[in-house]
Design an enzyme around this catalytic site. Structure first.
Site, PDB file in Angstrom:
ATOM      1  N   GLU B  46       0.830  -1.250  -0.083  1.00  0.00           N
ATOM      2  CA  GLU B  46       0.088   0.009   0.032  1.00  0.00           C
ATOM      3  C   GLU B  46       0.875   1.315  -0.181  1.00  0.00           C
ATOM      4  OE1 GLU B  46      -2.801   0.085   3.290  1.00  0.00           O
ATOM      5  OE2 GLU B  46      -3.148   2.192   3.110  1.00  0.00           O
ATOM      6  N   ASP B  57      -4.804   9.628   9.037  1.00  0.00           N
ATOM      7  CA  ASP B  57      -3.560   9.104   9.611  1.00  0.00           C
ATOM      8  C   ASP B  57      -3.227   9.721  11.193  1.00  0.00           C
ATOM      9  OD1 ASP B  57      -2.861   7.508   7.525  1.00  0.00           O
ATOM     10  OD2 ASP B  57      -3.084   9.356   6.180  1.00  0.00           O
TER      11      ASP B  57
END
Lengths: 404, 256
Positions: B46, B57
């Site tokens: 990824e 995130d």
């Protein structure tokens, strides 16, 4: 020129998915979905509940001091040879319009059973307003604020702390409002059950832009009947307000949006000048993009990285603008002007000397725009005096030293 | 059949997907990192496209994104770096990123170019299902890219089924409702994963967020097809002198 208004679509309300024209929506990660969906599915019902309306109105009256006066500024009017009325949001408790929304959202959070309130703040006005209402309601309050803003706005940090709020420094990225917003969103992701995020402007994912505009709409609701009392007509010819994210402008425009005879003037912060590289004039410098959960105009690099804006006023120092305003800009329903740091400072001193009112630096941008416009003696202009200038005294003192 | 689907046909357990940030630690280290991941046991890669405001995130990945941006990483540069990657990289590549930079690049141009350089799928956490269904999903499908939705312990069963129907490749189960890199007791999410397993969804399930060692990897894999590791690997990379050994040591510790 108005180009995109269709028969069924109003300027005032977004569609079911939160779009004002092409702007809005809810571009959020799945981790926020439940919280945002809970809010979306319930905010309108709660805001219409009798008990909610009663408590909201009572607090606006007895705690905030509403209705805020509509004041005919005679000396300012004489200077511009027209009729200028000031909507005195600066006289609200905590010194700005921000409290209207903070009260609404904290009451709403209580209806949703939330125990913990988080907020982001730039200059500290929204943080102070939220901390104030949380103190009033005995709720835990956490305010995210960029490290740089904590240094620049020490008195407001102290006010929040005195009110019992915890001020958490946002250390990521550029360490200002945009990053404080990122941190608050992350906090919400990490607290999916007990927390409500009180966004301070008409930005963020749907339903925030609509919800915050509704809570601020009290400004124009009062303006209409106050004008009727004073002039015999509910409608002014112009409404002028400064725009960062756009909450005071949204409130000042709200009940005039469908009266297209009323000219709506939004004033952005040009900073050192639109093309100086140190500006916050989003409609002039931004492109359609996605920031903090909605599609709007965003100041960004060619590669789509969000850039750090500049304005002398921390409250306008934001690289985006609410989707409602992006729509008003795109359709031409509102006219967007801008004022530089210097023009805003000059206007702040002008209004102080002419009317005995020291405005917030943000509001000073709205006054500065008067110099860029031409009025008829019969015009009726309403300026949203969104906040008072106490918090900006150190900037004003510096300006006086330079000019002494 | 997509390269991602093939992986799950060959291997239905303990599939390992490792996240890395394009342009981190150096602008031109992207392929070196991918190569090292492939060499030492990653079944899927990824690849994060750095963004200035990465809401989903945590601090470790955000920091790596900031460094990658300072290094000069852009979508354009990334596609240039990836243009010959299929000569050496055989595992599926999934691009993970946020909508704004992609919109500026041009959404359709992005999909087209991604396929051209050999990308297999997309994870775009801030593309919600309404916009996927009405605007972007058709373009993603037109170019044959897999699209992977996220689900969390807060996602209702009806919604999980809907997102499963819209996804292809796999479904990304966030192990706790938290931004990446959050430390939570893994045991409390076991039940969630067990429930997911019992829903018999169309897609394989990969679990992510909070996996950092062999124990958490095995625990995650017990009830689903595999796991995604992000922050822990970025942290390991930032502390290692060279990418190859750093990656080798890290992955050995995960897979054992």
């Amino acid at each position: 020129m108005i180009t995109e208004k269709t028969q069924n679509q109003s300027f005032t309300h977004p569609d079911a998915n939160g779009y004002f024209g092409m702007f809005g929506g809810a571009y959020i990660p799945e981790m926020l979905h439940r919280n945002v969906e809970e809010l979306r599915s319930r905010y309108l019902d709660i805001m219409q509940e009798k008990s909610f309306v009663k408590e909201y109105n009572q607090l606006l009256r007895d705690y905030v001091g509403r209705p805020s006066p509509l004041f005919l500024a005679e000396r300012l009017s004489a200077q511009f040879k027209t009729n200028i009325y000031l909507k005195r949001e600066d006289l609200n408790h905590t010194g700005a319009h921000k409290i209207n929304n903070a009260i609404g959202q904290v009451l709403l959070a209580q209806c949703l059973g939330k125990k913990r309130i988080i907020a982001e703040t730039g200059a500290g006005q929204h943080g102070v307003a939220t901390a104030t209402v949380c103190a009033l309601k005995g709720l835990e309050c956490i305010v995210y604020m960029g490290v740089k803003d904590i240094e620049r706005q020490a008195p407001n940090v102290a006010r929040m702390q005195m009110l019992g709020a915890k001020v958490v420094p946002a250390t990521s990225g550029s360490q200002t409002l945009k990053d404080a917003t990122n941190e608050a969103i992350r906090d919400w992701i990490n607290h999916p059950n007990d927390t409500h995020y009180v966004i301070g402007s008409v930005v963020g994912p749907h339903p925030y832009p609509d919800m915050v505009a509704r809570f601020q709409s009290i400004i124009s609701e009062e303006t209409r009947w106050q004008l009727k009392e004073k002039t015999g007509s509910e409608l002014p010819t112009h409404v002028i307000a400064c725009v960062g994210g756009g909450s005071n402008a949204a409130g000042a425009f709200y009940h005039f949006l469908e009266d297209t005879a009323v000219q709506l003037i939004a004033v952005e912060a040009a900073g050192h000048g639109i093309n100086s590289g140190m500006s916050a004039a989003t409609t002039q410098l931004g492109k359609p993009g996605i920031l903090h959960g909605s599609k709007s105009l965003v100041m960004q690099t060619i590669d789509g990285q969000v850039v750090e804006p500049h304005s002398i006023s921390a409250g306008l120092d934001y690289p985006g603008i609410g989707p409602l305003h992006a729509h008003l800009y795109k359709t031409g329903r509102a006219t967007f002007l801008s004022a530089t740091d210097e023009e805003a400072l000059k206007a702040a001193f002008e209004v102080s000397k002419l009317e005995g009112i020291i405005p917030a630096l943000e509001t000073a941008h709205a006054f500065a725009a008067l110099h860029q416009m031409h009025f008829k003696p019969t015009d009726v202009i309403v300026i949203c005096l969104s906040g008072r200038g106490d918090k900006d005294l150190s900037t004003y003192m510096q300006a006086m030293e330079i000019n002494a | 059949m997509s390269r991602i689907t093939e992986v799950f046909l060959k291997k239905s357990n303990n599939v390992l997907n490792v996240y890395c940030t394009a342009g981190y630690p150096e602008l031109n280290s992207t392929l070196t990192v991918m190569q090292a991941l492939q060499n030492h046991g990653a079944d899927l890669i990824e690849l994060g496209m750095p963004y200035s405001d990465p809401l989903a995130d945590g601090p470790i990945i955000q920091e790596s994104s900031s460094i990658a941006l300072q290094n000069g990483m852009t979508i354009q540069v990334l596609f240039e770096q990836l243009k010959d990657c299929r000569n050496t990289i055989h595992v599926p590549i999934i691009l993970m990123g946020y909508m704004n930079p992609i919109l500026q690049y041009g959404f359709e141009a992005f999909c087209q170019k991604a396929v051209e350089v050999g990308v297999d799928g997309l994870i775009l956490p801030d593309l919600p299902e309404y916009e996927f269904e009405t605007m972007y999903g058709a373009m993603i499908k037109k170019y044959g890219l897999d699209f992977i939705f996220l689900i969390t312990p807060e996602t209702s069963e009806t919604r999980i089924k809907k997102l499963d129907a819209l996804s292809s490749g796999f479904l990304y189960a966030v192990s706790s409702s938290a931004t990446t890199g959050n430390d939570k007791n893994f045991a409390e999410v076991e039940k969630y994963l067990q429930n997911l397993q019992q829903m018999h969804l169309k897609n394989p399930i990969m679990v992510g967020f909070g996996i950092k060692d062999h124990a958490t990897f095995i625990a995650a894999c017990k009830y689903c097809n595999g796991a995604i590791i992000g922050s822990a690997y970025i942290k390991a990379l930032s502390g290692s002198v060279d990418i190859e050994t750093g990656t080798e040591n890290f992955l050995q510790n995960i897979i054992k």
